[in-house]
Write a protein that holds these residues in place. Structure first.
Motif, PDB file in Angstrom:
ATOM      1  N   GLY A 157      51.531  46.787  53.471  1.00 41.70           N
ATOM      2  CA  GLY A 157      52.101  45.891  52.471  1.00 41.70           C
ATOM      3  C   GLY A 157      53.403  47.090  52.920  1.00 41.70           C
ATOM      4  N   SER A 158      53.238  48.860  51.999  1.00 40.95           N
ATOM      5  CA  SER A 158      53.814  49.486  51.541  1.00 40.95           C
ATOM      6  C   SER A 158      54.999  49.983  53.292  1.00 40.95           C
ATOM      7  N   ASN A 159      56.212  50.424  52.095  1.00 37.04           N
ATOM      8  CA  ASN A 159      57.311  51.026  53.608  1.00 37.04           C
ATOM      9  C   ASN A 159      56.929  51.803  54.138  1.00 37.04           C
ATOM     10  N   HIS A 160      57.338  52.094  55.117  1.00 39.98           N
ATOM     11  CA  HIS A 160      56.979  52.999  56.136  1.00 39.98           C
ATOM     12  C   HIS A 160      58.732  53.649  56.616  1.00 39.98           C
ATOM     13  N   VAL A 161      59.936  53.275  55.736  1.00 38.75           N
ATOM     14  CA  VAL A 161      60.585  54.229  55.354  1.00 38.75           C
ATOM     15  C   VAL A 161      60.577  55.843  54.858  1.00 38.75           C
ATOM     16  N   LEU A 162      60.104  56.288  54.815  1.00 36.86           N
ATOM     17  CA  LEU A 162      60.102  57.311  53.537  1.00 36.86           C
ATOM     18  C   LEU A 162      60.835  58.954  53.933  1.00 36.86           C
ATOM     19  N   PRO A 163      61.375  59.270  52.571  1.00 36.18           N
ATOM     20  CA  PRO A 163      61.538  60.965  52.646  1.00 36.18           C
ATOM     21  C   PRO A 163      60.923  61.988  53.513  1.00 36.18           C
ATOM     22  N   ALA A 165      54.798  42.676  54.001  1.00 32.91           N
ATOM     23  CA  ALA A 165      55.893  43.198  52.847  1.00 32.91           C
ATOM     24  C   ALA A 165      56.093  42.578  52.176  1.00 32.91           C
ATOM     25  N   ARG A 166      56.252  41.215  52.029  1.00 36.95           N
ATOM     26  CA  ARG A 166      57.327  40.349  51.193  1.00 36.95           C
ATOM     27  C   ARG A 166      55.944  40.676  49.538  1.00 36.95           C
ATOM     28  N   LEU A 167      55.056  40.568  49.848  1.00 33.91           N
ATOM     29  CA  LEU A 167      53.300  40.379  49.077  1.00 33.91           C
ATOM     30  C   LEU A 167      54.142  41.936  47.747  1.00 33.91           C
ATOM     31  N   VAL A 168      54.591  42.391  48.843  1.00 35.10           N
ATOM     32  CA  VAL A 168      54.417  44.142  48.102  1.00 35.10           C
ATOM     33  C   VAL A 168      56.166  44.193  47.505  1.00 35.10           C
ATOM     34  N   HIS A 169      57.603  44.020  47.894  1.00 35.43           N
ATOM     35  CA  HIS A 169      58.528  43.768  47.776  1.00 35.43           C
ATOM     36  C   HIS A 169      58.603  43.120  46.747  1.00 35.43           C
ATOM     37  N   VAL A 170      58.251  41.800  46.691  1.00 38.92           N
ATOM     38  CA  VAL A 170      58.419  40.818  45.688  1.00 38.92           C
ATOM     39  C   VAL A 170      58.308  41.314  44.420  1.00 38.92           C
ATOM     40  N   ASP A 171      57.125  42.569  44.598  1.00 38.44           N
ATOM     41  CA  ASP A 171      56.524  42.768  42.289  1.00 38.44           C
ATOM     42  C   ASP A 171      58.027  43.751  42.552  1.00 38.44           C
ATOM     43  N   SER A 220      58.425  47.106  63.969  1.00 40.15           N
ATOM     44  CA  SER A 220      57.643  47.588  62.269  1.00 40.15           C
ATOM     45  C   SER A 220      59.570  47.726  61.741  1.00 40.15           C
ATOM     46  N   SER A 221      60.015  49.005  62.013  1.00 37.44           N
ATOM     47  CA  SER A 221      61.212  49.294  61.168  1.00 37.44           C
ATOM     48  C   SER A 221      62.520  47.903  61.150  1.00 37.44           C
ATOM     49  N   VAL A 222      62.193  47.448  61.861  1.00 39.54           N
ATOM     50  CA  VAL A 222      62.836  45.844  60.946  1.00 39.54           C
ATOM     51  C   VAL A 222      62.594  45.000  60.411  1.00 39.54           C
ATOM     52  N   VAL A 223      61.338  45.222  60.350  1.00 40.25           N
ATOM     53  CA  VAL A 223      60.172  44.370  58.705  1.00 40.25           C
ATOM     54  C   VAL A 223      60.432  45.124  57.907  1.00 40.25           C
ATOM     55  N   MET A 224      60.396  46.533  58.087  1.00 41.71           N
ATOM     56  CA  MET A 224      60.152  47.594  56.739  1.00 41.71           C
ATOM     57  C   MET A 224      62.250  48.125  56.152  1.00 41.71           C
ATOM     58  N   ASN A 225      62.927  47.191  56.584  1.00 40.90           N
ATOM     59  CA  ASN A 225      64.109  47.491  56.633  1.00 40.90           C
ATOM     60  C   ASN A 225      64.670  45.887  55.932  1.00 40.90           C
ATOM     61  N   VAL A 226      64.976  44.849  56.717  1.00 45.23           N
ATOM     62  CA  VAL A 226      64.669  43.622  56.585  1.00 45.23           C
ATOM     63  C   VAL A 226      64.119  42.765  55.137  1.00 45.23           C
ATOM     64  N   VAL A 227      62.611  43.684  55.142  1.00 48.89           N
ATOM     65  CA  VAL A 227      61.922  42.280  53.621  1.00 48.89           C
ATOM     66  C   VAL A 227      62.957  42.860  52.613  1.00 48.89           C
ATOM     67  N   PRO A 228      62.431  44.630  52.345  1.00 46.18           N
ATOM     68  CA  PRO A 228      63.639  44.318  50.998  1.00 46.18           C
ATOM     69  C   PRO A 228      64.940  44.520  50.751  1.00 46.18           C
ATOM     70  N   ALA A 229      65.814  44.327  51.794  1.00 51.22           N
ATOM     71  CA  ALA A 229      67.095  43.946  51.516  1.00 51.22           C
ATOM     72  C   ALA A 229      66.999  42.812  51.145  1.00 51.22           C
ATOM     73  N   GLN A 230      66.443  41.710  52.193  1.00 50.59           N
ATOM     74  CA  GLN A 230      66.045  40.057  51.854  1.00 50.59           C
ATOM     75  C   GLN A 230      65.355  39.762  50.358  1.00 50.59           C
ATOM     76  N   VAL A 231      64.294  40.239  50.029  1.00 46.84           N
ATOM     77  CA  VAL A 231      63.753  40.432  48.293  1.00 46.84           C
ATOM     78  C   VAL A 231      64.746  40.606  47.315  1.00 46.84           C
ATOM     79  N   ALA A 232      66.035  41.690  47.538  1.00 48.39           N
ATOM     80  CA  ALA A 232      66.676  42.345  46.775  1.00 48.39           C
ATOM     81  C   ALA A 232      67.664  41.014  46.373  1.00 48.39           C
ATOM     82  N   GLY A 233      67.700  40.237  47.616  1.00 50.64           N
ATOM     83  CA  GLY A 233      68.991  39.381  47.591  1.00 50.64           C
ATOM     84  C   GLY A 233      70.586  39.562  48.205  1.00 50.64           C
TER      85      GLY A 233
END
Length: 453
Positions: A381-387, A97-103, A142-155
């Motif tokens: 590596g994609s995010n599973h919180v989706l519309p 997840a970090r690999l994808v979201h860092v980009d 897994s939802s912990v990962v999907m929420n936290v990782v992009p928030a952390q990468v965003a700073g």
């Protein structure tokens, strides 16, 4: 799968775009009705804080945690007692997840509009986010990962997780969220975790919460993200504006676009995997092959009784939100899946990658036989919180961008402003807002005698 919608021939010719959307299977989610339920809950949290949250947890989750915030030693114990195989799997999920979201990180951009005039777009993270992790029929680390990782990468400098207390937990974890969820938080370095579920969790993040002495236990957040049931969705709708939200997520869904080259066993397995989430989960097959549809139904009849959650799966597959849609060809199938706007869209056709490139509405697209939706749930590596609910026609899944705000910084010199002054004044007068123009011309007017003296 018991129901079929035949959109071949004359049935297709009689449909316009609106009629097509109305014809397709869809789960019923009455968020408006749920508002009447969540409004008093949110009001209680607003006025009574921690006391209300503990009372509501006891009422809805059948357990009263000894403290609203999970103690650090409990979080650490959850990680220490975690099955090593689960820990390794979570660590790999986090890594990918970090690999994808860092980009996905955005960079500040400065545009030179004119000599001496620039506009810079700065990307700034929200100050604080509340991340919701559901805990109903299943456990969702897994939802912990999907929420936290992009928030952390965003700073994001401050983030907190809320998840329902579990009555069936034993030992030191009694009354706290599931220990696997707590362990996932600890792996990610999140130590602000609350034993709060449902609408009351959204209200806690919106209003903050103080105890009986007035001491603040949870600070309010600027943004709340994460999936949940209809009451979580209703609370998000009610409090949107006070807080930002990612989406009003509804029941999960999969649509599969397949032709006669597809493997019916794989399709059946994919439909079942989505249906096991809950009884409202939607599993939809779109195909131009009636023979394939028949073989998928046969595979479902064999597979459903043997799966662990067969009762739940059977109800979901036979519900009005699930079914098979028959079309004349691939072009019509693409129009159907675009009208449906699935949370998860699987393409199992010849030239699956080429077909996927033609899709315009989907939360995430899974290409070919070796990209099942469950891969995206955990380790693609994609995010599973989706519309959900067709919202993919206008909304995206959770990403680093979800936690950032673009701020325009306008910097013009005197000469640059003077060069464009007439344009501003002309447009201001055209809108009958002359003071707007005067705010420009005042900067070039000669000083008044009073100013000189």
């Amino acid at each position: 799968m018991n129901s079929r919608i035949d959109l071949r021939g004359a049935a297709w010719e009689s449909l316009d775009s609106r009629g097509l959307r109305d014809t397709l299977p869809r789960a019923e989610l009455d968020v408006e009705a749920a508002l009447d339920v969540v409004r008093p809950i949110c009001e209680r949290v607003h006025h009574a804080g921690v006391t209300a949250l503990l009372d509501l947890g006891e009422r809805f989750d059948k357990v009263r945690p000894s403290s609203l915030r999970v103690p650090v030693e409990i979080l650490q114990s959850a990680l220490e007692t975690l099955d090593p195989r689960v820990r390794a799997a979570l660590e790999e999920s986090i890594r990918r997840a970090r690999l994808v979201h860092v980009d996905q990180r955005r960079t500040d951009t400065t545009t030179n509009v004119a000599p001496g005039g620039t506009v810079t777009e700065r990307w700034v993270p929200v100050n604080r986010v509340g991340l919701y992790v559901p805990g109903g029929l299943a456990v969702y680390p897994s939802s912990v990962v999907m929420n936290v990782v992009p928030a952390q990468v965003a700073g994001v400098p401050s983030l907190a997780v809320a998840s329902p207390p579990q009555a069936h937990n034993t030992g030191v974890f009694t009354g706290y969220p599931h220990p696997t969820i707590l362990a996932a938080c600890t792996l990610l370095g999140v130590d602000e975790v609350y034993s709060v579920g449902g609408a009351q969790a959204v209200a806690m993040f919106a209003y903050g919460a103080a105890d009986e002495t007035g001491a603040v236990v949870c600070e309010p957040a600027s943004l709340v993200t994460g999936p949940g049931n209809v009451y979580v969705a209703a609370a998000k709708r009610l409090l949107k504006g006070l807080i930002g939200i990612d989406a009003e997520a509804g029941p999960t869904e999969i649509a599969i676009l397949a032709d006669d080259s597809a493997d019916p066993e794989l399709i059946a397995a994919d439909l079942i995997s989505q249906a096991e989430h809950d009884e409202l989960a939607a599993s939809v097959l779109v195909t131009d092959s009636e023979a394939l549809a028949d073989r998928v139904d046969e595979a479902l009849k064999r597979r459903v009784p043997t799966t662990k959650h067969s009762d739940r799966v059977s109800i979901a597959l036979s519900g009005r939100q699930s079914g098979t849609v028959l079309v004349d060809g691939l072009d019509e199938g693409l129009q159907v899946v675009d009208a449906y706007g699935a949370e998860h869209l699987a393409i199992q056709t010849r030239d699956a990658a080429g077909v996927a490139a033609r899709v315009t509405n989907a939360g995430a697209i899974f290409v070919g036989d070796y990209a099942p939706v469950s891969l995206g749930d955990y380790a693609a590596g994609s995010n599973h919180v989706l519309p959900t609910g067709g919202c993919a026609c206008h909304s995206s899944g959770l990403s680093v961008q979800s936690f950032l705000r673009g701020i325009h910084v306008v910097d013009y010199s005197r000469a640059a402003l003077q060069e464009v002054a007439d344009t501003v004044v002309t447009l201001a007068n055209a809108e009958d807002l002359p003071a707007h123009g005067e705010a420009v011309t005042a900067r070039f007017a000669p000083p008044s005698p009073a100013d000189v003296s």
